[in-house]
Design a protein around this motif. Structure first.
Motif, PDB file in Angstrom:
ATOM      1  N   ARG A 144      10.175   2.564  -6.881  1.00  0.00           N
ATOM      2  CA  ARG A 144      11.168   3.015  -7.357  1.00  0.00           C
ATOM      3  C   ARG A 144      11.862   3.409  -5.827  1.00  0.00           C
ATOM      4  O   ARG A 144      13.073   2.789  -5.707  1.00  0.00           O
ATOM      5  CB  ARG A 144      11.768   4.180  -8.511  1.00  0.00           C
ATOM      6  N   PRO A 145      11.075   3.973  -5.134  1.00  0.00           N
ATOM      7  CA  PRO A 145      11.333   4.252  -3.596  1.00  0.00           C
ATOM      8  C   PRO A 145      11.662   3.807  -3.118  1.00  0.00           C
ATOM      9  O   PRO A 145      12.964   3.497  -2.047  1.00  0.00           O
ATOM     10  CB  PRO A 145      10.998   5.782  -3.381  1.00  0.00           C
ATOM     11  N   MET A 146      10.793   2.668  -2.760  1.00  0.00           N
ATOM     12  CA  MET A 146      10.970   1.282  -2.245  1.00  0.00           C
ATOM     13  C   MET A 146      11.853   0.484  -2.205  1.00  0.00           C
ATOM     14  O   MET A 146      12.075   0.038  -1.850  1.00  0.00           O
ATOM     15  CB  MET A 146       9.086   0.090  -2.831  1.00  0.00           C
ATOM     16  N   TYR A 185      17.442   2.266 -10.279  1.00  0.00           N
ATOM     17  CA  TYR A 185      17.877   4.318 -10.528  1.00  0.00           C
ATOM     18  C   TYR A 185      17.229   4.347 -12.305  1.00  0.00           C
ATOM     19  O   TYR A 185      17.174   5.359 -12.353  1.00  0.00           O
ATOM     20  CB  TYR A 185      19.458   4.210 -10.707  1.00  0.00           C
ATOM     21  N   PHE A 186      17.397   2.963 -12.845  1.00  0.00           N
ATOM     22  CA  PHE A 186      16.742   3.430 -14.134  1.00  0.00           C
ATOM     23  C   PHE A 186      15.419   2.684 -14.353  1.00  0.00           C
ATOM     24  O   PHE A 186      14.827   2.752 -15.483  1.00  0.00           O
ATOM     25  CB  PHE A 186      17.694   2.634 -15.174  1.00  0.00           C
ATOM     26  N   LEU A 187      14.784   1.786 -12.912  1.00  0.00           N
ATOM     27  CA  LEU A 187      13.200   1.924 -13.197  1.00  0.00           C
ATOM     28  C   LEU A 187      12.617   2.787 -13.472  1.00  0.00           C
ATOM     29  O   LEU A 187      12.539   4.010 -13.113  1.00  0.00           O
ATOM     30  CB  LEU A 187      13.064   1.004 -12.077  1.00  0.00           C
ATOM     31  N   ALA A 235       1.217  -1.099   0.014  1.00  0.00           N
ATOM     32  CA  ALA A 235      -0.350  -0.288   0.082  1.00  0.00           C
ATOM     33  C   ALA A 235       0.549   1.292   0.349  1.00  0.00           C
ATOM     34  O   ALA A 235       0.562   2.163  -0.608  1.00  0.00           O
ATOM     35  CB  ALA A 235      -1.170  -0.051   1.318  1.00  0.00           C
ATOM     36  N   LEU A 236       1.955   1.535   0.905  1.00  0.00           N
ATOM     37  CA  LEU A 236       2.792   2.102   1.012  1.00  0.00           C
ATOM     38  C   LEU A 236       3.305   2.842  -0.615  1.00  0.00           C
ATOM     39  O   LEU A 236       4.053   4.120  -1.036  1.00  0.00           O
ATOM     40  CB  LEU A 236       3.946   1.957   1.851  1.00  0.00           C
ATOM     41  N   SER A 237       4.102   1.560  -1.367  1.00  0.00           N
ATOM     42  CA  SER A 237       4.229   1.605  -2.749  1.00  0.00           C
ATOM     43  C   SER A 237       2.925   2.481  -3.932  1.00  0.00           C
ATOM     44  O   SER A 237       3.753   2.784  -4.706  1.00  0.00           O
ATOM     45  CB  SER A 237       4.322   0.890  -3.423  1.00  0.00           C
TER      46      SER A 237
END
Length: 456
Positions: free
Chosen positions: A311-313, A422-424, A303-305
């Motif tokens: 990407r941050p996850m 990084y490339f996602l 849920a947080l994603s």
């Protein structure tokens, strides 16, 4: 199947969505129940199916790796097929093949009865399991992602990994009961076989649930436009030439994901018994508690994603693991309490990856090659870096005498994961409909065209 254009993903009724989640997750549970049972019963399988000697456990772990070597072939077969005839049909076949081969492992006569035919049969059945698994994960993740609402794909997708850990934990629980109730002779003779028998009813339940589902709305939309027949033509060339970035990104993410996964979840009991000299009971307790903690937190991370993005996850998880893994492995070698805490810390830091893969990986490809892209890309990376992790770690420890090699191996994998993340391309909230890569400007334009068509 109906030739009418399906409703959009957001219009899928909740009861159908929940059934789709269950149908996807149970197959993953069967797959990982098998891997969990094999990992937890490694020493007893070695005593039963291999000749006595110091290398018996190592060759049993090779059996674990063998199934992964065949997974890319399964991905090459099932992936394009799932993009052509549908996700549902392929998933019904893979779960039966997987459950049946798992059952047969428990029926192999012992080495004392049939000699070298015992390990040969084990390796052959593990190859069948790998072939079916080559289509299972990619198909289940695609099925789940295409059914889930765009704005809640992370939350609903996390339940596929709840199935993963539920299967692992069930295998762990059964192993614990057997270890507490049977002696070593009984376990090596027939006790280790019992968990493998459980796969048969689980597989039948999974096939029943999947047979009652329609295929995903996203797939049926293209099928209604008669575009599915063209899906497999040139699919391998397209994945290499047109979708190079998502394939390479997927490789890097899967290396991080599965080196940690198989080192932590599958290899830990063997590591604790053989390297740390922990009792079998304690070695099985360590992942049991940690997996329950992970299982309960997966929906939260999913849920947080949906709020902050995939990407941050991934970036957070890989960076945190790089910092924490070596200290936690040092703690793991102290005592039972330290091992439980260390496993739980690593597991919880790993959860932001695990919880989001079902939302991340399918969204890296357009519908026309989604099943194939995930199945092939995921399984090639997994076969090389995932399934081999237990045997590689065992070999490195044996050759160097350094008990921290599993930690070093995971740190190296997470460094690769950071580069890949990084490339996602961020796909939080993006639709999976259409023929363009989600999250790209081309996909945004296609979505505007689809919305305009729907408005007319």
């Amino acid at each position: 199947m109906s030739s009418e254009s399906p409703t959009t993903v957001e219009e899928v009724p909740p009861n159908i969505l929940h059934r789709a989640i269950g149908a996807s997750a149970i197959g993953n549970a069967v797959e990982w129940f098998d891997y969990g049972v094999y990992a937890y019963m490694t020493t007893h399988i070695a005593k039963s199916l291999f000749p006595e000697g110091d290398d018996a456990v190592f060759f049993t772990l090779i059996g674990f790796a063998v199934s992964f070597l065949i997974r890319p072939i399964g991905g090459l077969f099932w992936g394009p097929l799932g993009d052509k005839i549908g996700r549902k049909r392929v998933l019904a076949m893979t779960i039966i093949l997987m459950a049946g081969s798992t059952l047969c492992v428990g029926l192999i006569p012992s080495y004392s009865t049939i000699g070298w035919f015992a390990p040969v049969m084990l390796y052959l059945l593990r190859m069948i399991q790998g072939f079916s698994a080559g289509g299972e994960y990619g198909g289940a993740a695609t099925f789940m992602a295409e059914y889930a609402p765009d704005k809640k794909r992370g939350f609903y997708g996390s339940f596929l990994e709840v199935g993963t850990l539920a299967g692992f934990t069930l295998g762990n629980g059964i192993a614990l009961i057997l270890v507490h109730t049977l002696n070593d002779s009984q376990l090596a003779d027939w006790g280790w076989r019992i968990p493998f028998m459980v796969a048969a009813p689980l597989g039948l339940i999974g096939m029943y649930l999947r047979s009652k589902m329609e295929d995903t709305p996203v797939f049926r939309e293209l099928e209604a436009k008669n575009e599915t027949e063209e899906m497999v033509k040139g699919v391998f060339k397209d994945l290499i030439t047109k979708y190079t970035r998502p394939i390479l990104t997927l490789f890097g993410l899967v290396i991080a994901l599965n080196v940690v996964n198989y080192t932590l979840l599958s290899y830990t009991p063997t590591y604790l018994q053989g390297t740390i000299d922990m009792s079998e009971d304690d070695a099985l307790l360590v992942p049991f508690f940690g997996q329950i903690a992970m299982l309960l937190t997966l929906p939260f991370f999913g849920a947080l994603s949906d709020r902050i993005g995939r990407r941050p996850m991934w970036l957070f998880s890989c960076a945190a693991l790089i910092i924490a893994i070596i200290p936690m492995y040092k703690l793991m070698g102290t005592n039972l309490t330290g091992a439980i805490i260390a496993f739980a810390v690593i597991g919880l830091l790993y959860c932001p990856q695990l919880a989001t893969i079902s939302a991340t990986f399918p969204a890296m490809f357009p519908t026309i090659v989604r099943f194939a892209g995930v199945a092939i890309g995921y399984n090639v990376a997994t076969s090389v870096f995932g399934g081999s992790a237990p045997s590689i770690n065992e070999w490195l420890i044996d050759k160097t005498g350094d008990n921290l090699w599993p930690a070093y191996y995971m740190v190296a994998a997470c460094i690769i994961g950071i580069v890949a993340a990084y490339f996602l391309i961020e796909t939080k909230g993006h639709s999976l409909r259409g023929t363009e890569v989600p999250g790209t400007p081309e996909a945004a334009e296609e979505q505007r065209q689809l919305a305009a068509e729907a408005a007319r």
